[in-house]
Scaffold this motif. Sequence first.
Motif, mmCIF file in Angstrom:
data_model
loop_
_atom_site.group_PDB
_atom_site.id
_atom_site.type_symbol
_atom_site.label_atom_id
_atom_site.label_comp_id
_atom_site.label_asym_id
_atom_site.label_seq_id
_atom_site.Cartn_x
_atom_site.Cartn_y
_atom_site.Cartn_z
ATOM 1 N N VAL A 152 80.989 19.464 51.248
ATOM 2 C CA VAL A 152 80.099 20.590 51.016
ATOM 3 C C VAL A 152 78.942 20.496 51.997
ATOM 4 N N HIS A 153 78.673 21.600 52.661
ATOM 5 C CA HIS A 153 77.565 21.658 53.617
ATOM 6 C C HIS A 153 76.379 22.342 52.934
ATOM 7 N N ASP A 200 53.128 16.216 44.041
ATOM 8 C CA ASP A 200 54.441 16.819 44.263
ATOM 9 C C ASP A 200 54.821 16.787 45.742
ATOM 10 N N THR A 201 53.902 16.355 46.574
ATOM 11 C CA THR A 201 54.174 16.260 48.008
ATOM 12 C C THR A 201 55.311 15.289 48.265
ATOM 13 N N ALA A 202 56.331 15.769 48.968
ATOM 14 C CA ALA A 202 57.531 14.960 49.218
ATOM 15 C C ALA A 202 58.481 15.759 50.099
ATOM 16 N N VAL A 203 59.504 15.080 50.554
ATOM 17 C CA VAL A 203 60.637 15.768 51.151
ATOM 18 C C VAL A 203 61.621 16.050 50.015
ATOM 19 N N TYR A 204 62.020 17.296 49.914
ATOM 20 C CA TYR A 204 62.931 17.719 48.850
ATOM 21 C C TYR A 204 64.323 17.924 49.439
ATOM 22 N N TYR A 205 65.295 17.361 48.745
ATOM 23 C CA TYR A 205 66.688 17.445 49.177
ATOM 24 C C TYR A 205 67.537 18.074 48.081
ATOM 25 N N CYS A 206 68.507 18.855 48.480
ATOM 26 C CA CYS A 206 69.521 19.237 47.505
ATOM 27 C C CYS A 206 70.778 18.427 47.796
ATOM 28 N N ALA A 207 71.556 18.237 46.749
ATOM 29 C CA ALA A 207 72.758 17.427 46.861
ATOM 30 C C ALA A 207 73.819 17.962 45.912
ATOM 31 N N ALA A 208 75.058 17.778 46.289
ATOM 32 C CA ALA A 208 76.187 18.245 45.493
ATOM 33 C C ALA A 208 76.913 17.047 44.895
ATOM 34 N N GLN A 209 77.157 17.146 43.596
ATOM 35 C CA GLN A 209 77.884 16.090 42.894
ATOM 36 C C GLN A 209 79.355 16.446 42.833
ATOM 37 N N ASP A 210 80.192 15.524 43.275
ATOM 38 C CA ASP A 210 81.620 15.764 43.255
ATOM 39 C C ASP A 210 82.155 15.688 41.831
ATOM 40 N N GLU A 211 83.036 16.610 41.475
ATOM 41 C CA GLU A 211 83.540 16.695 40.099
ATOM 42 C C GLU A 211 84.475 15.557 39.734
ATOM 43 N N PHE A 227 76.838 12.018 44.132
ATOM 44 C CA PHE A 227 76.156 13.031 44.938
ATOM 45 C C PHE A 227 76.462 12.677 46.396
ATOM 46 N N GLY A 228 77.577 13.180 46.875
ATOM 47 C CA GLY A 228 78.068 12.766 48.178
ATOM 48 C C GLY A 228 77.705 13.684 49.325
ATOM 49 N N SER A 229 77.233 14.874 49.027
ATOM 50 C CA SER A 229 76.859 15.818 50.072
ATOM 51 C C SER A 229 75.377 16.124 49.940
#
Length: 119
Positions: free
Chosen positions: A2-3, A90-101, A106-108
């Motif tokens: 997943v991109h 709340d200052t931070a780098v925010y990342y989204c990630a996808a969890q494989d079913e 959270f590999g992506s």
Amino acid sequence: QVHLVESGGGSVQAGGSLRLSCAASGSTFSVYYMGWFRQAPGKERELVAAIRWSGGITSIKDSLKGRFSISRDNAKNTVYLQMNSLKPEDTAVYYCAAQDERSFDFGSWGQGTQVTVFS
């Protein structure tokens, strides 16, 4: 695979709001949950919020409930993190990630987007 591409970060005064977006492409059929994580300088990465890709079940870190919310638009393959009443911590780098079913990992991950809250 997943991109993921995040957007919406920036600098905001304390008390302000930001909405982060995470656009997903590729093998989205394999996604179980989408998560938003953040990492502040010198701190470990932490899970902020998560949403089940199908069904929309959500979870928010206890200390952020009432200020942060997560939602998704499956038609756009996009997940959002709405952040209100922002604080300097709340200052931070925010990342989204996808969890494989299957693996539940959270590999992506996206590239991250910087959020800076100034007082």
